[in-house]
Design a protein around this motif. Structure first.
Motif, PDB file in Angstrom:
ATOM      1  N   HIS A 152       0.870  -1.179   0.000  1.00 49.68           N
ATOM      2  CA  HIS A 152       0.000   0.000   0.000  1.00 49.68           C
ATOM      3  C   HIS A 152       0.904   1.226   0.000  1.00 49.68           C
ATOM      4  O   HIS A 152       2.131   1.098  -0.106  1.00 49.68           O
ATOM      5  CB  HIS A 152      -0.937  -0.064   1.216  1.00 49.68           C
ATOM      6  N   ASP A 174      -6.628  -1.787   2.694  1.00 45.98           N
ATOM      7  CA  ASP A 174      -6.253  -1.055   1.482  1.00 45.98           C
ATOM      8  C   ASP A 174      -5.034  -1.747   0.888  1.00 45.98           C
ATOM      9  O   ASP A 174      -4.061  -2.012   1.602  1.00 45.98           O
ATOM     10  CB  ASP A 174      -5.892   0.394   1.820  1.00 45.98           C
ATOM     11  N   LYS A 176      -2.604  -2.739  -2.997  1.00 46.30           N
ATOM     12  CA  LYS A 176      -2.369  -2.798  -4.436  1.00 46.30           C
ATOM     13  C   LYS A 176      -1.345  -3.903  -4.666  1.00 46.30           C
ATOM     14  O   LYS A 176      -0.883  -4.544  -3.708  1.00 46.30           O
ATOM     15  CB  LYS A 176      -1.879  -1.454  -4.984  1.00 46.30           C
ATOM     16  N   ASP A 206     -10.956  -3.986  -1.328  1.00 41.23           N
ATOM     17  CA  ASP A 206     -10.762  -2.554  -1.526  1.00 41.23           C
ATOM     18  C   ASP A 206     -11.308  -2.141  -2.898  1.00 41.23           C
ATOM     19  O   ASP A 206     -10.891  -2.675  -3.932  1.00 41.23           O
ATOM     20  CB  ASP A 206      -9.256  -2.282  -1.425  1.00 41.23           C
ATOM     21  N   THR A 208     -11.546   1.245  -4.085  1.00 43.00           N
ATOM     22  CA  THR A 208     -11.254   2.637  -4.443  1.00 43.00           C
ATOM     23  C   THR A 208     -10.933   2.834  -5.922  1.00 43.00           C
ATOM     24  O   THR A 208     -11.354   3.807  -6.533  1.00 43.00           O
ATOM     25  CB  THR A 208     -10.075   3.153  -3.594  1.00 43.00           C
ATOM     26  N   HIS A 379      -3.962   2.077  -4.319  1.00 37.68           N
ATOM     27  CA  HIS A 379      -5.060   1.107  -4.377  1.00 37.68           C
ATOM     28  C   HIS A 379      -5.033   0.297  -5.667  1.00 37.68           C
ATOM     29  O   HIS A 379      -4.629   0.788  -6.726  1.00 37.68           O
ATOM     30  CB  HIS A 379      -6.403   1.843  -4.255  1.00 37.68           C
ATOM     31  N   HIS A 401     -14.701  -0.069   1.135  1.00 40.94           N
ATOM     32  CA  HIS A 401     -13.812   1.077   0.951  1.00 40.94           C
ATOM     33  C   HIS A 401     -14.042   1.763  -0.385  1.00 40.94           C
ATOM     34  O   HIS A 401     -13.326   1.532  -1.352  1.00 40.94           O
ATOM     35  CB  HIS A 401     -12.343   0.651   1.082  1.00 40.94           C
TER      36      HIS A 401
END
Length: 561
Positions: A152, A174, A176, A206, A208, A379, A401
């Motif tokens: 993240h 959160d 990625k 997540d 976003t 994200h 989220h």
């Protein structure tokens, strides 16, 4: 925002052996993340964050999740799990701990260190803390927790697998999937796959960046843009980023060393967070590069780098004060370069552009996401989410989220890979996992809780509306004196206005109609001052709307004498 389940009533009893999931924040908004899991009467809370106010919430400092649905069950909370150290995930935790101080806090080393400084600010010194890392497994009551490394925009972020007799939940936090992270710590997809093989009954993901196609750009990709700023800047460089973005600050420190510059931190949270990150080994600070920000001014401009808070245009932040010339020791000189190394959070656009314009007016060259690759998201984009769905293969998906559009887009991705049972919920919507199937079971009331100074939860939407009217339309007071025997107007009205440029004689034409309206109300049987005040308010309100196209706050006062 419309609710996807407007007709829902309060949830009934949880079926025996079922798991209940209740989001109290973070679904339908980006911020205020908080989810409550219930099994056999015991509760587990994942994250407890804040939302920052927008322009239409004047005077509000923070917005908290609504603890109302669990307030009478605080003793049933087994633990509060914090997935990472961002404010929208940990910022409200002190307010929950005020209500029950001994709730065990569970999180990574950096997350709990950042949490610790917040707890000291709130004078919550004696708390129960459990430091965990990826691969750890720990049980609290009926909740068996396993932690998984995720990448993240802050180090030490964790996903959490929650095993219960009702099934397993995997909550990504959160995340990625940066394959070349600056710290070398990638999202542990092998563990995601292993948990998928065991059987994930509910996957909370997540949302976003669910609308963004492809994969999120790697952090290393922005190094050339930062290098270019350092290579081309002939004077001082000021970098603004989130006070928690350790990776970004690391890139700045590395470039500063390479180009022979010294670095000073500006902003209390930046100084505190980078000190914590450095002490714990998450930020590697080359010897001699950091100096006190005030001492930095003694160096030639081409040797200076300031790292500041305020990348979102927050009015009291260091960068905003620099931009409007009110900072106590940093003033912009023509030729300075300001690097805004952050994303633009929706709702902050006007504030950020106001700061950019202020800096440009003072002669600074401003580099930002709009004209250079100086920030990447923290994200997962759509491609990464699809990848995760394919390796986890969960039985049920509940996007978390994000705003409603993000949640819906994430749900579409899950369906695209063949996951049929996707539950779209917003704050307060209760989801039950029973016999391996997740279904909406009802909803609980949970609104915004506003923090204004030391006041928590005392501000209502009605009072915010009053504040907006005061800010936009101004304030008018009307004072009328009536005879205590006859009830007729004996003097006045005196009319005073603030917040609009009214001429001295602006109210002369409405004074007699107000007198007539009050006297008429008396002749029609009005006996108390409230009725007379309303007569004055209605008369003035109609006139000011028709004549001046204004709707100020009107405070009528009727005095008997």
């Amino acid at each position: 925002m419309s609710h996807p389940h407007p007709e829902l009533s309060a949830p009934g009893e949880l079926a025996e052996g079922g798991l209940r999931v209740t989001p109290l924040g973070g679904l339908g908004e980006v911020g205020r993340n908080m989810t409550v899991f219930e099994y056999a009467g015991r509760l587990l809370v994942v994250d407890c964050g804040v939302l920052f106010p927008e322009d239409q919430q004047p005077g509000v400092d923070l917005i908290l999740p609504d603890f109302g649905p669990i307030r009478d069950r605080l003793d049933a909370i087994e633990a509060l799990v914090l997935t990472h150290g961002h404010e929208d995930h940990i910022g409200a935790a002190p307010y929950l701990l005020r209500e029950r101080r001994d709730i065990p806090l569970v999180g990574s080393k950096l997350t709990l260190a950042l949490m610790g400084s917040k707890l000291r600010e709130h004078r919550l010194r004696e708390t129960v803390q459990h430091v965990v890392k990826e691969g750890d497994r720990i049980a609290f009551g009926p909740f068996d927790l396993e932690f998984v490394a995720v990448n993240h925009s802050i180090p030490d972020a964790l996903a959490v697998a929650i095993r219960t007799p009702a099934g397993m939940v995997l909550h990504t936090g959160d995340f990625k999937m940066d394959q070349l992270p600056l710290d070398g710590r990638i999202t542990d997809l092998r563990s995601f796959a292993r948990l998928g093989e065991e059987g994930v009954d509910l996957f909370l993901t997540d949302s976003t960046n669910a609308e963004v196609p492809g994969f999120t750009t790697a952090e290393k990709k922005i190094t050339p843009a930062i290098e270019q700023v350092f290579r081309e800047s002939e004077q001082r460089i000021i970098v603004a980023c989130f006070a928690s973005h350790v990776h970004r600050v690391q890139q700045i420190l590395d470039s500063a060393v390479k180009h022979g510059r010294k670095v000073g931190y500006v902003g209390r949270s930046m100084v505190r967070n980078m000190q914590i990150a450095s002490e714990l080994g998450y930020l590697h600070v080359p010897e001699g590069v950091i100096v006190d920000a005030k001492e930095l001014a003694d160096l030639p401009p081409e040797k200076q780098v300031l790292v500041s808070t305020g990348s979102q245009g927050e009015p009291m932040s260091a960068l905003s004060r620099i931009a409007n010339g009110t900072h106590n020791f940093v003033q912009i000189a023509p030729g300075d370069t300001v690097l805004l190394a952050s994303s633009l959070i929706p709702g902050n656009e006007n504030a950020v552009y106001r700061v950019i314009n202020g800096l440009a007016r003072l002669g600074a060259h401003v580099v930002h996401k709009g004209n250079a690759l100086v920030h990447v998201s923290g994200h997962a984009s759509a491609g990464e989410l699809l990848y995760c769905y394919n390796i986890v293969r969960p039985r049920n998906v509940m996007p978390v989220h994000g705003e409603i559009r993000h949640l819906l887009a994430n749900g579409d991705l899950a369906r695209a890979v063949g996951i049929d049972n996707v539950v779209i919920a917003e704050d307060g919507v209760v989801v039950d996992l029973v016999d391996g199937v997740a279904k909406v079971a009802g909803k609980v009331e949970c609104g915004y809780v506003f923090v204004d100074g030391t006041s928590v939860g005392d501000i209502t939407e009605s009072e915010l509306k009053d504040r907006r009217i005061l800010g936009d339309e101004g304030f008018v007071s009307i004072i009328v004196v009536v005879d205590s025997v006859s009830g007729k107007v004996s003097s006045g009205p005196e009319i005073h206005a603030r917040g609009n440029a009214w001429a001295e004689d602006a109210f002369d034409e409405i004074k007699q109609p107000i007198v007539d309206a009050v006297n008429r109300a008396v002749s029609e049987g009005a006996t108390d001052t409230y009725q007379l005040q309303q007569a004055a308010r209605r008369t003035f309100g109609r006139w000011v709307s028709d004549t001046h196209r204004r709707r100020p706050m009107i405070i009528p006062v009727v005095i008997e004498a």
